[in-house]
Scaffold this motif. Structure first.
Motif, mmCIF file in Angstrom:
data_model
loop_
_atom_site.group_PDB
_atom_site.id
_atom_site.type_symbol
_atom_site.label_atom_id
_atom_site.label_comp_id
_atom_site.label_asym_id
_atom_site.label_seq_id
_atom_site.Cartn_x
_atom_site.Cartn_y
_atom_site.Cartn_z
ATOM 1 N N UNK A 1 0.926 -0.855 -0.062
ATOM 2 C CA UNK A 1 0.175 -0.273 0.149
ATOM 3 C C UNK A 1 1.156 1.370 0.223
ATOM 4 N N UNK A 2 1.451 1.095 0.859
ATOM 5 C CA UNK A 2 2.837 2.688 0.632
ATOM 6 C C UNK A 2 3.156 2.919 -1.077
ATOM 7 N N UNK A 3 3.883 1.993 -1.295
ATOM 8 C CA UNK A 3 4.172 1.944 -2.974
ATOM 9 C C UNK A 3 3.172 2.209 -3.874
ATOM 10 N N UNK A 4 2.015 1.965 -3.534
ATOM 11 C CA UNK A 4 0.145 1.923 -4.379
ATOM 12 C C UNK A 4 1.098 3.975 -3.832
ATOM 13 N N UNK A 5 0.201 3.799 -3.261
ATOM 14 C CA UNK A 5 0.146 5.357 -2.636
ATOM 15 C C UNK A 5 1.231 6.767 -3.179
#
Length: 161
Positions: free
Chosen positions: A53-57
């Motif tokens: 999720x950190x990567x997507x955001x």
């Protein structure tokens, strides 16, 4: 004063929510003691989901700030790196438990090195908070090195047994 006491009394009407929270936490603690391997695999999956999720955001942030961010390419690279690491952890949770300290340690180091670059970008834009970001990034780099050292010591300990 009477207003705050009334507020506290009103909040106490929901005491049972704190009880449920305590029961959930105690149950989780008992589960960790009963089956530590399953708990460690669950922790690995949780880290994988969070990193993904950190990567997507981060990718969403990078592409939305493309015109105003000088080093948006590094932000894109960092987001892609996070997505790859998150997918790897999720694809191989049992194997990842063996190397989780190394994956997490290297991930922390990579993320904080990019944060140092971001801190200097913030300084260029005249933001006062760039020093705090730099200090926090350096502290997390030290924490990442500590995680790697503990992982290495545990690995060596496992070899010597």
């Amino acid at each position: 004063m009477a207003h705050s006491i009334a507020g506290i009394k009103k909040a106490m009407d929901y005491w049972w929510l704190l009880l449920l929270t305590g029961i959930a936490l105690v149950s989780m603690g008992v589960w960790v003691f009963i089956s530590p391997e399953d708990a460690y695999v669950s922790l690995s999956v949780l880290f994988g989901v969070c990193i993904l999720f950190v990567g997507v955001f981060e990718l969403l942030f990078a592409f939305s700030a493309k015109r105003t961010l000088n080093s948006w390419g590094w932000t894109v690279a960092s987001g892609i790196f996070d997505i790859v690491i998150g997918c790897f952890i999720l694809a191989y949770p049992h194997m990842t438990t063996t190397v989780l300290p190394f994956v997490l340690g290297f991930w922390l180091l990579f993320r904080r090195f990019t944060a140092i670059g971001f801190a200097f970008d913030m300084r260029k834009y005249g933001a006062d908070a760039w020093r705090w970001l730099l200090v926090i990034a350096i502290a997390i780099i030290l924490f990442g090195i500590l995680v790697l050292a503990v992982g290495l010591l545990n690995f060596i300990n496992g070899l010597l047994r």
